[in-house]
Design a protein around this motif. Structure first.
Motif, short mmCIF file in Angstrom:
data_model
loop_
_atom_site.label_atom_id
_atom_site.label_comp_id
_atom_site.label_asym_id
_atom_site.label_seq_id
_atom_site.Cartn_x
_atom_site.Cartn_y
_atom_site.Cartn_z
N ASN A 178 2.36 1.70 -3.39
CA ASN A 178 1.42 2.16 -4.39
C ASN A 178 0.90 3.37 -4.26
OD1 ASN A 178 1.68 -0.22 -5.74
ND2 ASN A 178 -0.17 -1.13 -4.79
N SER A 179 0.49 3.64 -2.92
CA SER A 179 0.07 5.21 -3.01
C SER A 179 0.76 6.29 -2.16
CB SER A 179 -1.19 4.89 -2.08
OG SER A 179 -0.70 4.82 -0.60
N GLU A 216 -7.86 -3.55 5.15
CA GLU A 216 -7.77 -2.36 4.13
C GLU A 216 -7.33 -1.31 5.16
OE1 GLU A 216 -9.09 -1.86 1.32
OE2 GLU A 216 -9.57 -3.89 0.88
N SER A 217 -7.09 0.13 4.41
CA SER A 217 -6.58 1.37 5.35
C SER A 217 -7.37 2.27 5.00
CB SER A 217 -5.25 1.58 4.58
OG SER A 217 -4.30 0.49 4.63
N TYR A 249 -4.02 0.70 8.90
CA TYR A 249 -4.24 -0.39 8.20
C TYR A 249 -4.94 -1.55 9.34
CZ TYR A 249 -3.45 -5.12 6.30
OH TYR A 249 -3.63 -6.36 5.77
N ARG A 274 0.82 -1.24 0.04
CA ARG A 274 0.03 0.11 -0.08
C ARG A 274 0.90 1.36 0.02
NH1 ARG A 274 -5.30 0.08 0.89
NH2 ARG A 274 -6.23 -2.12 0.93
N GLN A 325 1.78 3.59 6.52
CA GLN A 325 0.88 2.73 7.05
C GLN A 325 1.09 2.38 8.55
OE1 GLN A 325 -1.65 1.39 5.03
NE2 GLN A 325 -1.01 2.82 3.62
#
Ligand code: G1P
Length: 293
Positions: A152-153, A185-186, A250, A149, A157
């Protein structure tokens, strides 16, 4: 690629005395391996290749554990105990390195992480608190998902799990923009506070002890003042980071065990014994026999 994990191990483990009086609490076994081995394994399963221990002068046994014991190695070789010898060599895979830096004064978790700054530089990195053992639904999946994550973003986290409201004062507690994330999920975080009183807590989502952070957190840690308990808190630097960069909570999919206290340690030991590939049947038999009387 995120390749580095900082594991602060300098704490003296007073909640585990007398067991931790002359050996590091991270070296106490959970079934057949020291607790720290489980944490490093979790890192390796998530793709980490450089482990940075933030250590204390009295806890060299942790560093020795990840080194080769040349005398023992030679002895096992001479006796033809090749599979045992290999299992000791495989404590850490060949492509993974373990180094250590020192925390010379016990000034808090934030201060401990800051000691790794020269090794981290500008890179994003993982922080893992060794008191917490994590059993993911799937091996390494939670930390691996957090790393993915971030990659990608670009959002930092922070792993969280719900705790009963009367226990929030033992943890970092997050506040979110919207509803809590579903497992795996976050969600965007808009605050985090260390060990709040239950009536002041922004939620019941506690910080578990797994983080993926940008290298820029180090600059914030340099100026973080002592907070809860008079210590320099990683939580306070993350709260400041929220103003400058995206930070997400997360929700883990697995189960956590706090091995930094006696009850949590005992639970982890029994839980992992009952799931051990070789020892589970023996463990089950022992538990059943002792429960029957
Ligand atoms: C630390 C962190 C806290 C986190 C906790 C998880 O606290 O400061 O934010 O929730 O670990 O175990 P400690 O347990 O060191 O007091």
């Amino acid at each position: 690629m995120i390749s580095k994990a900082v594991i602060p191990v300098a704490g003296l483990g007073t909640r585990m005395l007398p067991a931790s009086k002359s050996i590091p609490k991270e070296m106490l076994p959970i079934v057949d391996r020291p607790a720290i081995h489980w944490v490093v394994e979790e890192a390796v399963q998530a793709g980490i290749t450089e482990i940075i221990l933030v250590n204390h002068a009295a806890k060299g046994a942790i560093e020795d554990y990840f080194d080769i014991n040349a005398e023992l190695d030679a002895q096992l070789q001479a006796k033809g105990k090749e599979s045992l010898r290999q299992s000791l060599r495989n404590v850490i895979p060949e492509n993974v390195s373990v180094i250590s830096v020192r925390q010379r004064e016990p000034l808090g978790l934030g201060h401990a992480v800051l000691q790794a700054a020269p090794v981290i530089g500008e890179e994003p990195f993982v922080v893992m608190l060794p008191d917490v053992l994590l059993e993911a639904a799937d091996e390494g999946v939670d930390l691996g998902a957090m790393i993915e994550r971030y990659q990608n973003s670009g959002a930092a986290q922070v792993m969280v799990e719900p705790v009963p409201m009367d226990r929030v004062d033992q943890y970092g507690v997050v506040s979110l923009e919207g509803p809590a994330p579903v497992r795996g999920e976050s969600r965007v975080m808009n605050g985090v506070v260390e060990k709040p009183h239950p009536e002041d807590a922004p939620s019941n989502l506690s910080v578990v002890g797994r983080y993926v952070l940008p290298g820029s957190i180090m600059a914030l840690l340099k100026t973080t003042r002592p907070g809860a308990g008079g210590e320099i808190q990683l939580t306070d630097a993350i709260a400041e980071l929220i103003g400058q960069a995206p930070v997400e909570a997360y929700a883990m999919t697995g189960k956590t065990f706090d091995c930094g206290n006696k009850a949590g340690y005992l639970e982890a030991f029994i839980h992992f014994a009952l799931r051990h590939p070789e020892l589970a049947p023996v463990a089950r038999d022992i538990v059943e026999r002792h429960c029957a009387h």
